[in-house]
Motif scaffolding. Structure first.
Motif, PDB file in Angstrom:
ATOM      1  N   ASP A  95       0.831  -1.205   0.000  1.00 30.65           N
ATOM      2  CA  ASP A  95       0.000   0.000   0.000  1.00 30.65           C
ATOM      3  C   ASP A  95       0.868   1.258   0.000  1.00 30.65           C
ATOM      4  O   ASP A  95       0.604   2.211  -0.734  1.00 30.65           O
ATOM      5  N   GLN A 119       2.494   1.782  -3.382  1.00 35.76           N
ATOM      6  CA  GLN A 119       1.520   2.245  -4.369  1.00 35.76           C
ATOM      7  C   GLN A 119       1.282   3.745  -4.206  1.00 35.76           C
ATOM      8  O   GLN A 119       1.129   4.468  -5.184  1.00 35.76           O
ATOM      9  N   LYS A 120       1.304   4.215  -2.985  1.00 33.01           N
ATOM     10  CA  LYS A 120       1.041   5.634  -2.712  1.00 33.01           C
ATOM     11  C   LYS A 120       2.274   6.512  -2.888  1.00 33.01           C
ATOM     12  O   LYS A 120       2.199   7.606  -3.435  1.00 33.01           O
TER      13      LYS A 120
END
Length: 98
Positions: A71, A74-75
């Motif tokens: 996560d 991805q950010k």
């Protein structure tokens, strides 16, 4: 892993700690994490926290951490892995203890 919310109470006198090194030991019924702060240029580290968890919780930690890292990447973008020389000088795992 079932998702459910729990209420977490954090005591007001609980201070966050920073750790830049970890030692991990394990035995049949637990994993123990020794979180350290290595003092740059001093060849010295201070223990900041010791946390022991069951093997089942350690396995869950790996899964949650893997998802959290995916996560994050991805950010914010891919986290670069340290070179092999840095890995050898990096975190220490103590394999087994009693």
């Amino acid at each position: 892993m079932a998702n459910h919310e729990i209420s977490v109470s954090i005591p007001s006198n609980l201070d966050p700690v920073y750790s830049n090194r970890i030692q991990i030991a394990y035995k049949e019924d637990e994993f123990t994490f020794l979180f350290l702060h290595e003092i740059p240029g001093a060849n010295q580290a201070r223990a900041k926290a010791i946390v022991s968890i069951s093997p089942r919780h350690a396995k869950n930690l790996v899964e949650v951490l893997s998802k959290s890292i995916a996560d994050y990447e991805q950010k914010f973008g891919k986290i670069s892995a340290p070179s092999s020389a840095q890995q050898q000088d990096g975190n220490v795992t103590i394999r087994g203890y009693s």
